[in-house]
Design an enzyme around this catalytic site. Structure first.
Site, PDB file in Angstrom:
ATOM      1  N   ARG A 128      47.983  69.991  94.480  1.00  0.00           N
ATOM      2  CA  ARG A 128      48.124  68.910  95.476  1.00  0.00           C
ATOM      3  C   ARG A 128      49.513  68.300  95.335  1.00  0.00           C
ATOM      4  NH1 ARG A 128      44.706  64.116  94.246  1.00  0.00           N
ATOM      5  NH2 ARG A 128      46.683  63.185  93.686  1.00  0.00           N
ATOM      6  N   GLU A 144      54.917  63.521  93.376  1.00  0.00           N
ATOM      7  CA  GLU A 144      54.732  64.474  92.273  1.00  0.00           C
ATOM      8  C   GLU A 144      53.907  65.650  92.774  1.00  0.00           C
ATOM      9  OE1 GLU A 144      51.965  64.078  89.262  1.00  0.00           O
ATOM     10  OE2 GLU A 144      50.491  63.106  90.519  1.00  0.00           O
ATOM     11  N   ASN A 146      50.710  68.019  91.594  1.00  0.00           N
ATOM     12  CA  ASN A 146      49.599  68.153  90.638  1.00  0.00           C
ATOM     13  C   ASN A 146      49.147  69.594  90.543  1.00  0.00           C
ATOM     14  OD1 ASN A 146      48.870  65.287  89.862  1.00  0.00           O
ATOM     15  ND2 ASN A 146      48.888  65.139  92.092  1.00  0.00           N
ATOM     16  N   SER A 151      42.286  66.018  92.673  1.00  0.00           N
ATOM     17  CA  SER A 151      40.961  65.553  93.120  1.00  0.00           C
ATOM     18  C   SER A 151      40.968  65.034  94.553  1.00  0.00           C
ATOM     19  CB  SER A 151      40.452  64.481  92.166  1.00  0.00           C
ATOM     20  OG  SER A 151      41.328  63.398  92.163  1.00  0.00           O
ATOM     21  N   LYS A 308      56.091  66.089  84.728  1.00  0.00           N
ATOM     22  CA  LYS A 308      57.137  65.309  85.407  1.00  0.00           C
ATOM     23  C   LYS A 308      58.521  65.844  85.026  1.00  0.00           C
ATOM     24  CE  LYS A 308      53.860  62.218  86.587  1.00  0.00           C
ATOM     25  NZ  LYS A 308      52.607  62.956  86.704  1.00  0.00           N
ATOM     26  N   LYS A 366      58.531  57.353  84.059  1.00  0.00           N
ATOM     27  CA  LYS A 366      57.301  58.159  83.963  1.00  0.00           C
ATOM     28  C   LYS A 366      57.250  58.999  82.691  1.00  0.00           C
ATOM     29  CE  LYS A 366      56.599  58.849  88.887  1.00  0.00           C
ATOM     30  NZ  LYS A 366      56.100  59.810  89.874  1.00  0.00           N
ATOM     31  N   GLU A 370      49.191  62.538  83.231  1.00  0.00           N
ATOM     32  CA  GLU A 370      48.467  62.627  84.499  1.00  0.00           C
ATOM     33  C   GLU A 370      47.343  61.607  84.492  1.00  0.00           C
ATOM     34  OE1 GLU A 370      49.035  64.403  87.146  1.00  0.00           O
ATOM     35  OE2 GLU A 370      50.806  65.230  86.189  1.00  0.00           O
ATOM     36  N   GLY A 371      46.829  61.331  85.662  1.00  0.00           N
ATOM     37  CA  GLY A 371      45.621  60.518  85.734  1.00  0.00           C
ATOM     38  C   GLY A 371      45.869  59.076  86.123  1.00  0.00           C
ATOM     39  N   ARG A 454      45.491  58.393 100.507  1.00  0.00           N
ATOM     40  CA  ARG A 454      44.925  57.248  99.806  1.00  0.00           C
ATOM     41  C   ARG A 454      45.849  56.072 100.020  1.00  0.00           C
ATOM     42  NH1 ARG A 454      45.959  59.148  93.556  1.00  0.00           N
ATOM     43  NH2 ARG A 454      47.855  60.230  94.118  1.00  0.00           N
TER      44      ARG A 454
HETATM   45  N1  LIG Z   1      58.894  57.134  92.778  1.00  0.00           N
HETATM   46  C1  LIG Z   1      57.834  56.381  93.098  1.00  0.00           C
HETATM   47  N2  LIG Z   1      57.982  55.356  93.975  1.00  0.00           N
HETATM   48  C2  LIG Z   1      56.942  54.572  94.299  1.00  0.00           C
HETATM   49  N3  LIG Z   1      55.702  54.711  93.783  1.00  0.00           N
HETATM   50  C3  LIG Z   1      55.491  55.707  92.915  1.00  0.00           C
HETATM   51  C4  LIG Z   1      56.531  56.592  92.521  1.00  0.00           C
HETATM   52  N4  LIG Z   1      56.046  57.458  91.644  1.00  0.00           N
HETATM   53  C5  LIG Z   1      54.746  57.139  91.481  1.00  0.00           C
HETATM   54  N5  LIG Z   1      54.395  56.094  92.246  1.00  0.00           N
HETATM   55  C6  LIG Z   1      53.046  55.501  92.352  1.00  0.00           C
HETATM   56  O1  LIG Z   1      52.375  55.712  91.147  1.00  0.00           O
HETATM   57  C7  LIG Z   1      51.226  56.557  91.350  1.00  0.00           C
HETATM   58  C8  LIG Z   1      51.052  57.479  90.169  1.00  0.00           C
HETATM   59  O2  LIG Z   1      52.222  58.223  89.976  1.00  0.00           O
HETATM   60  P1  LIG Z   1      52.149  59.777  89.650  1.00  0.00           P
HETATM   61  O3  LIG Z   1      51.419  60.440  90.739  1.00  0.00           O
HETATM   62  O4  LIG Z   1      53.502  60.246  89.364  1.00  0.00           O
HETATM   63  O5  LIG Z   1      51.323  59.716  88.275  1.00  0.00           O
HETATM   64  P2  LIG Z   1      50.011  60.509  87.821  1.00  0.00           P
HETATM   65  O6  LIG Z   1      49.597  59.859  86.570  1.00  0.00           O
HETATM   66  O7  LIG Z   1      50.326  61.943  87.785  1.00  0.00           O
HETATM   67  O8  LIG Z   1      48.976  60.199  88.978  1.00  0.00           O
HETATM   68  P3  LIG Z   1      47.759  61.106  89.564  1.00  0.00           P
HETATM   69  O9  LIG Z   1      46.563  60.687  88.818  1.00  0.00           O
HETATM   70  O10 LIG Z   1      47.720  60.702  91.007  1.00  0.00           O
HETATM   71  O11 LIG Z   1      48.101  62.545  89.394  1.00  0.00           O
HETATM   72  C9  LIG Z   1      51.503  57.257  92.660  1.00  0.00           C
HETATM   73  O12 LIG Z   1      50.296  57.640  93.285  1.00  0.00           O
HETATM   74  C10 LIG Z   1      52.259  56.205  93.442  1.00  0.00           C
HETATM   75  O13 LIG Z   1      51.357  55.282  94.027  1.00  0.00           O
HETATM   76 MG   LIG Z   2      49.537  63.605  88.803  1.00  0.00          MG
END
Ligand SMILES: Nc1ncnc2c1ncn2[C@@H]1O[C@H](COP(=O)(O)OP(=O)(O)OP(=O)(O)O)[C@@H](O)[C@H]1O
Ligand SMILES: [Mg+2]
Length: 480
Positions: A128, A144, A146, A151, A308, A366, A370-371, A454
């Site tokens: 995704r 990002e 995934n 999910s 990342k 970051k 994940e999660g 979402r």
């Molecule tokens: N560069 C960015 N600018 C603005 N918001 C961001 C950015 N990066 C991440 N976010 C916000 O933070 C959330 C989580 O970031 P990211 O998807 O990188 O982390 P994750 O832990 O891998 O999340 P997921 O569980 O969705 O896989 C994103 O869904 C978004 O709402």
């Molecule tokens: Mg993710």
């Protein structure tokens, strides 16, 4: 022209009486079609409550939606190639591995199985790619990519029908044509079934790797229901990593045996964060699966390609061209990237660090996680960078430019929240699902299969639905 707010699909605000009435209908529709989750506070396996959702589909520009859809197979193939480039992964991850134990554990398993000789060269990716729109110009930017446990493909496949019902019941049946159909569930399941058939052993199993407690049970079970309905010959079994440790074994053909039968496909809905490996047993289970002939979704190198750090490395000039050539595709992919910076101990890393300390609001920090809930924003970015400035720890993080999406107005419906909810400023994040099956040298299938949207409060940093922050949504396409 830049636009800070997108027009909603119907005039807002809604009259209170209409709002209360339509929310009651929507909640019943949601509950009766599995737009639900288990309650974290009062967990009870007998009860499913509504998942948070927005009452009306949020606007999204059609051209940007189509761009994301069309790019998905390109991104699938890119990630497939990245995952199969041992040297690139090693180079990209080497500094992070020294300070990030979780990624190191994954990496060590990968090296171990490579040295032993890969038993199963076929990989299954159910990916995704996530996007926010940049408010200035309303162009999508990738948040990002995934590669594990992507999910909400299942629940969100139901949402266009829910929104059709809501809009019709409000007298807006004429505009439902602007909501794209979403076949993510059948598309993702078709990937699992195709992998099963490629495995080609009659009476083998599909194994879902699940958490100790699954709150997002509807999304997971729908996959199981869909597979067994489409293919009654396929048995789906759910196990935790700990149960896999206790109940499986490898035979002399390296088949993973569960209940005496070989496992054809292992589909991870858990295993993406450290808390899901509380002891060495879970890691042993992961290693056993990785060693086996089962087709893994994902194989461990797909998971590493989804870090990342890899995302940041692909933004370095020349990296995309290395995998995709210098043609138009690499330009299209580069277009969706926003600023991504390494924090390694070198000149570029120093520059990025100083830039973010000086202007922290512009960035997101970051770690390799994940999660949701792991990133840092605003003042926390500055504090963390000042603290880590001279520590090797900083190599475990990347710095990303913060994307500021356009606002949309809407109502968020949450379990247990007062009705009617206030009309609020929201922002939406689009996810496009992709399926890829292949070996290093041959790709059998590669397609885009559906989407999710979402939506979260405009002032919230993150919008994870399972984490209780975001709300499920479906795009209402705008011709702008
Ligand atoms: N560069 C960015 N600018 C603005 N918001 C961001 C950015 N990066 C991440 N976010 C916000 O933070 C959330 C989580 O970031 P990211 O998807 O990188 O982390 P994750 O832990 O891998 O999340 P997921 O569980 O969705 O896989 C994103 O869904 C978004 O709402
Ligand atoms: Mg993710």
């Amino acid at each position: 022209m830049s636009q800070a707010r997108l027009a909603s699909c119907v005039p807002l605000p809604l009259e209170n009486k209409v709002l209360v009435n339509v929310i009651e209908k929507a909640k019943d529709w949601a509950l009766m079609h599995g737009v639900g989750m288990r309650d974290r506070k009062h967990f009870n396996k007998d009860v499913i409550q509504i998942a948070p959702f927005v009452l009306l589909p949020s606007p999204f520009p059609r051209t940007e939606f189509m761009k994301a859809v069309e790019l998905q197979p390109v991104l699938n193939e890119l990630m497939h190639k990245v995952a199969h480039d041992d040297q690139f992964l090693e180079q990209t991850l080497q500094n992070a591995l020294q300070v990030d134990e979780f990624t190191k554990n994954l990496y060590d398993i990968w090296v171990k199985v490579r040295n032993e000789g890969i038993t199963q060269s076929l990989c299954l990716g159910l990916f995704r790619s996530d996007y926010l729109m940049q408010r200035d110009g309303n162009k999508i930017k990738q948040v990002e990519f995934n590669t594990i446990a992507s999910s909400f493909g299942a629940i969100t496949s139901n949402l266009p029908a829910m929104f059709r019902y809501i809009l019709r019941s409000m007298g807006y049946g004429d505009i439902i044509k602007n909501m794209p159909e979403n076949r993510a569930l059948s598309g993702l399941c078709a990937g699992i079934i195709e992998a099963y058939d490629l495995f080609g052993v009659p009476d083998s199993l599909v194994l879902f790797v699940v958490e100790e407690v699954s709150y997002n049970i509807c999304d997971q079970r729908f996959h199981e229901f869909h597979i067994t309905e489409a293919r009654p010959d396929i048995m789906v079994i759910r196990k935790t990593l700990c149960e896999i440790y206790e109940e499986t074994e490898l035979n002399d053909k390296k088949q993973l045996l569960l209940e005496g039968k070989p496992v054809a496909v292992v589909y991870y809905r858990s295993g993406y964060e450290p808390a899901q490996y509380p002891s060495s047993r879970e890691w042993d289970a992961r290693l056993r699966v990785e060693r086996s002939s089962a087709i893994k979704c994902p194989s461990i190198h797909y998971q590493l390609a989804g870090t990342k750090k890899v995302q940041q490395a692909l933004a370095i000039p020349g990296a995309l061209e290395k995998f995709m050539g210098a043609g138009a595709s690499s330009g299209r992919v580069r277009d969706i990237f926003t600023g991504l910076y390494s924090l390694d101990f070198d000149e570029a890393g120093e520059r990025a660090l100083e830039m973010a300390i000086a202007d922290a609001e512009r960035f997101v920090l970051k770690p390799q996680r994940e999660g949701g809930g792991n990133n840092l924003y605003g003042e926390d970015v500055r504090e963390a960078l000042l603290r880590m400035r001279h520590s090797r720890e900083r190599a475990a993080y990347i710095l990303m430019e913060r994307i500021l999406p356009p606002l949309v107005s809407g109502y968020v419906v949450r379990p247990g929240a007062p009705v009617p909810p206030p009309l609020t400023d929201l922002v939406s994040e689009l996810g496009i699902f992709g399926v890829i099956i292949g070996t290093k040298d041959k790709i059998y299938s590669n397609r885009q299969v559906g989407h999710m949207l979402r939506t979260k409060l405009a002032d919230a940093n993150e919008g994870g639905v399972a984490a209780g922050l975001g709300a499920l949504d479906s795009p209402y396409l705008l011709d702008m």
